[in-house]
Scaffold this motif. Structure first.
Motif, PDB file in Angstrom:
ATOM      1  N   HIS A   1      -5.616  37.246  40.319  1.00 41.78           N
ATOM      2  CA  HIS A   1      -4.398  36.465  40.106  1.00 41.78           C
ATOM      3  C   HIS A   1      -4.564  35.783  38.754  1.00 41.78           C
ATOM      4  O   HIS A   1      -5.407  34.903  38.605  1.00 41.78           O
ATOM      5  CB  HIS A   1      -4.243  35.434  41.231  1.00 41.78           C
ATOM      6  CG  HIS A   1      -3.021  34.586  41.121  1.00 41.78           C
ATOM      7  ND1 HIS A   1      -1.768  35.040  41.461  1.00 41.78           N
ATOM      8  CD2 HIS A   1      -2.866  33.297  40.717  1.00 41.78           C
ATOM      9  CE1 HIS A   1      -0.902  34.062  41.275  1.00 41.78           C
ATOM     10  NE2 HIS A   1      -1.531  32.995  40.814  1.00 41.78           N
ATOM     11  N   HIS A   2      -3.782  36.204  37.746  1.00 42.62           N
ATOM     12  CA  HIS A   2      -3.984  35.784  36.352  1.00 42.62           C
ATOM     13  C   HIS A   2      -2.748  35.051  35.848  1.00 42.62           C
ATOM     14  O   HIS A   2      -1.667  35.624  35.779  1.00 42.62           O
ATOM     15  CB  HIS A   2      -4.265  37.028  35.503  1.00 42.62           C
ATOM     16  CG  HIS A   2      -4.639  36.738  34.100  1.00 42.62           C
ATOM     17  ND1 HIS A   2      -5.051  37.726  33.240  1.00 42.62           N
ATOM     18  CD2 HIS A   2      -4.674  35.599  33.373  1.00 42.62           C
ATOM     19  CE1 HIS A   2      -5.311  37.202  32.051  1.00 42.62           C
ATOM     20  NE2 HIS A   2      -5.079  35.903  32.115  1.00 42.62           N
ATOM     21  N   LYS A   3      -2.948  33.780  35.491  1.00 44.73           N
ATOM     22  CA  LYS A   3      -1.866  32.956  34.950  1.00 44.73           C
ATOM     23  C   LYS A   3      -2.101  32.789  33.447  1.00 44.73           C
ATOM     24  O   LYS A   3      -3.198  32.438  33.026  1.00 44.73           O
ATOM     25  CB  LYS A   3      -1.836  31.594  35.632  1.00 44.73           C
ATOM     26  CG  LYS A   3      -1.545  31.696  37.131  1.00 44.73           C
ATOM     27  CD  LYS A   3      -1.674  30.364  37.815  1.00 44.73           C
ATOM     28  CE  LYS A   3      -3.118  30.177  38.196  1.00 44.73           C
ATOM     29  NZ  LYS A   3      -3.413  29.274  39.250  1.00 44.73           N
ATOM     30  N   HIS A   4      -1.055  33.038  32.652  1.00 45.33           N
ATOM     31  CA  HIS A   4      -1.093  32.926  31.190  1.00 45.33           C
ATOM     32  C   HIS A   4      -0.124  31.812  30.789  1.00 45.33           C
ATOM     33  O   HIS A   4       1.069  31.922  31.065  1.00 45.33           O
ATOM     34  CB  HIS A   4      -0.602  34.217  30.524  1.00 45.33           C
ATOM     35  CG  HIS A   4      -1.218  35.472  31.050  1.00 45.33           C
ATOM     36  ND1 HIS A   4      -2.128  36.199  30.331  1.00 45.33           N
ATOM     37  CD2 HIS A   4      -1.037  36.135  32.217  1.00 45.33           C
ATOM     38  CE1 HIS A   4      -2.482  37.267  31.033  1.00 45.33           C
ATOM     39  NE2 HIS A   4      -1.836  37.250  32.174  1.00 45.33           N
ATOM     40  N   PHE A   5      -0.625  30.765  30.128  1.00 47.82           N
ATOM     41  CA  PHE A   5       0.213  29.632  29.722  1.00 47.82           C
ATOM     42  C   PHE A   5       0.176  29.461  28.209  1.00 47.82           C
ATOM     43  O   PHE A   5      -0.843  29.739  27.581  1.00 47.82           O
ATOM     44  CB  PHE A   5      -0.286  28.323  30.338  1.00 47.82           C
ATOM     45  CG  PHE A   5      -0.284  28.299  31.835  1.00 47.82           C
ATOM     46  CD1 PHE A   5       0.881  28.020  32.539  1.00 47.82           C
ATOM     47  CD2 PHE A   5      -1.446  28.550  32.545  1.00 47.82           C
ATOM     48  CE1 PHE A   5       0.878  27.992  33.923  1.00 47.82           C
ATOM     49  CE2 PHE A   5      -1.456  28.532  33.932  1.00 47.82           C
ATOM     50  CZ  PHE A   5      -0.288  28.242  34.624  1.00 47.82           C
ATOM     51  N   ILE A   6       1.279  28.938  27.655  1.00 51.12           N
ATOM     52  CA  ILE A   6       1.328  28.538  26.243  1.00 51.12           C
ATOM     53  C   ILE A   6       1.845  27.104  26.201  1.00 51.12           C
ATOM     54  O   ILE A   6       2.904  26.816  26.773  1.00 51.12           O
ATOM     55  CB  ILE A   6       2.288  29.410  25.412  1.00 51.12           C
ATOM     56  CG1 ILE A   6       1.916  30.877  25.500  1.00 51.12           C
ATOM     57  CG2 ILE A   6       2.289  28.955  23.956  1.00 51.12           C
ATOM     58  CD1 ILE A   6       2.934  31.779  24.844  1.00 51.12           C
ATOM     59  N   TYR A   7       1.085  26.240  25.521  1.00 52.35           N
ATOM     60  CA  TYR A   7       1.497  24.851  25.351  1.00 52.35           C
ATOM     61  C   TYR A   7       1.617  24.561  23.860  1.00 52.35           C
ATOM     62  O   TYR A   7       0.717  24.904  23.086  1.00 52.35           O
ATOM     63  CB  TYR A   7       0.468  23.892  25.955  1.00 52.35           C
ATOM     64  CG  TYR A   7       0.189  24.144  27.420  1.00 52.35           C
ATOM     65  CD1 TYR A   7       1.094  23.738  28.401  1.00 52.35           C
ATOM     66  CD2 TYR A   7      -0.981  24.794  27.819  1.00 52.35           C
ATOM     67  CE1 TYR A   7       0.838  23.969  29.742  1.00 52.35           C
ATOM     68  CE2 TYR A   7      -1.246  25.018  29.158  1.00 52.35           C
ATOM     69  CZ  TYR A   7      -0.339  24.603  30.115  1.00 52.35           C
ATOM     70  OH  TYR A   7      -0.595  24.839  31.446  1.00 52.35           O
ATOM     71  N   GLU A   8       2.694  23.917  23.487  1.00 54.00           N
ATOM     72  CA  GLU A   8       2.884  23.526  22.089  1.00 54.00           C
ATOM     73  C   GLU A   8       2.018  22.305  21.792  1.00 54.00           C
ATOM     74  O   GLU A   8       1.908  21.401  22.614  1.00 54.00           O
ATOM     75  CB  GLU A   8       4.360  23.199  21.854  1.00 54.00           C
ATOM     76  CG  GLU A   8       4.729  23.154  20.405  1.00 54.00           C
ATOM     77  CD  GLU A   8       6.238  23.212  20.225  1.00 54.00           C
ATOM     78  OE1 GLU A   8       6.657  23.685  19.164  1.00 54.00           O
ATOM     79  OE2 GLU A   8       6.975  22.810  21.142  1.00 54.00           O
ATOM     80  N   THR A   9       1.387  22.300  20.614  1.00 57.70           N
ATOM     81  CA  THR A   9       0.619  21.152  20.150  1.00 57.70           C
ATOM     82  C   THR A   9       1.151  20.757  18.775  1.00 57.70           C
ATOM     83  O   THR A   9       1.968  21.472  18.199  1.00 57.70           O
ATOM     84  CB  THR A   9      -0.896  21.469  20.048  1.00 57.70           C
ATOM     85  OG1 THR A   9      -1.106  22.392  18.973  1.00 57.70           O
ATOM     86  CG2 THR A   9      -1.445  22.059  21.346  1.00 57.70           C
ATOM     87  N   THR A  10       0.651  19.663  18.248  1.00 57.47           N
ATOM     88  CA  THR A  10       1.122  19.225  16.926  1.00 57.47           C
ATOM     89  C   THR A  10       0.716  20.197  15.829  1.00 57.47           C
ATOM     90  O   THR A  10       1.371  20.262  14.794  1.00 57.47           O
ATOM     91  CB  THR A  10       0.594  17.819  16.597  1.00 57.47           C
ATOM     92  OG1 THR A  10      -0.833  17.833  16.686  1.00 57.47           O
ATOM     93  CG2 THR A  10       1.180  16.783  17.542  1.00 57.47           C
ATOM     94  N   ALA A  11      -0.355  20.952  16.041  1.00 56.06           N
ATOM     95  CA  ALA A  11      -0.847  21.861  15.001  1.00 56.06           C
ATOM     96  C   ALA A  11      -0.662  23.335  15.336  1.00 56.06           C
ATOM     97  O   ALA A  11      -1.134  24.195  14.612  1.00 56.06           O
ATOM     98  CB  ALA A  11      -2.332  21.584  14.739  1.00 56.06           C
ATOM     99  N   GLY A  12      -0.008  23.639  16.442  1.00 57.28           N
ATOM    100  CA  GLY A  12       0.161  25.039  16.831  1.00 57.28           C
ATOM    101  C   GLY A  12       0.361  25.160  18.329  1.00 57.28           C
ATOM    102  O   GLY A  12       1.213  24.488  18.900  1.00 57.28           O
ATOM    103  N   VAL A  13      -0.463  26.005  18.948  1.00 58.52           N
ATOM    104  CA  VAL A  13      -0.361  26.203  20.393  1.00 58.52           C
ATOM    105  C   VAL A  13      -1.742  26.183  21.039  1.00 58.52           C
ATOM    106  O   VAL A  13      -2.752  26.487  20.404  1.00 58.52           O
ATOM    107  CB  VAL A  13       0.324  27.538  20.763  1.00 58.52           C
ATOM    108  CG1 VAL A  13       1.767  27.571  20.304  1.00 58.52           C
ATOM    109  CG2 VAL A  13      -0.443  28.736  20.250  1.00 58.52           C
TER     110      VAL A  13
END
Length: 163
Positions: free
Chosen positions: A93-105
């Motif tokens: 079971h594989h979860k892929h997340f992307i979070y925005e940061t001040t310098a990228g992701v």
């Protein structure tokens, strides 16, 4: 049950990160060549819930196996989840997340997995599988850094847990 957590910061926009990870064909670009990873079917369309993808992979020298996954959930630009339907694990079971940061992701992967064969599977995980997964995610990290660069002071991390 085992858990792998991988985190990596990249100096790119959330849109660019999503564009890359949501294209199933790109998985081949971030998988070590010695695994002889080959997508057989299902990666010819943009990511969607219900998508079935068939692969061939060589997790061990002289051993090739089929692997089928289903994309079960997609929130465009945010995350997607895939589950193994058929393959070398009794659960993947594989979860892929992307979070925005001040310098990228920040890209984060959380994988819950279990091997078949009970005690033998646990021994195989300790002796081999954990090392192989570490090598795969280190290759992935290096491939993404070569493609997009790095963020100073933002190290990648890789942790394993037994649940």
């Amino acid at each position: 049950m085992h858990r792998l957590e991988a985190r990596q910061f990249l100096p790119i926009s959330k849109e660019k990160a999503w564009e890359f990870i949501s294209n199933p064909a790109n998985l081949q670009l971030i998988t070590p060549p010695e695994m002889k990873f080959n997508i057989l079917a299902g990666a010819d369309k943009p990511l969607y819930a219900g998508q079935i993808i068939h692969y061939r992979v060589s997790p061990l020298p002289f051993y090739r196996t089929s692997w089928t996954t289903e994309i079960t959930q997609v929130e465009p630009g945010e995350y997607f989840i895939d589950n193994q339907l058929r393959g070398p694990y009794s659960l993947w079971h594989h979860k892929h997340f992307i979070y925005e940061t001040t310098a990228g992701v920040l890209m984060e992967d959380v994988i819950d997995y279990q091997l078949p064969l009970g005690l033998i599977g646990r021994l195989l995980n300790r002796m081999f599988v954990k090392k192989q997964l570490r090598a795969i995610f280190n290759f992935r990290k290096e491939s993404l850094q070569q493609r997009y660069g790095t963020l100073e002071g933002q190290p990648a991390s890789l942790t394993f847990k037994t649940l």
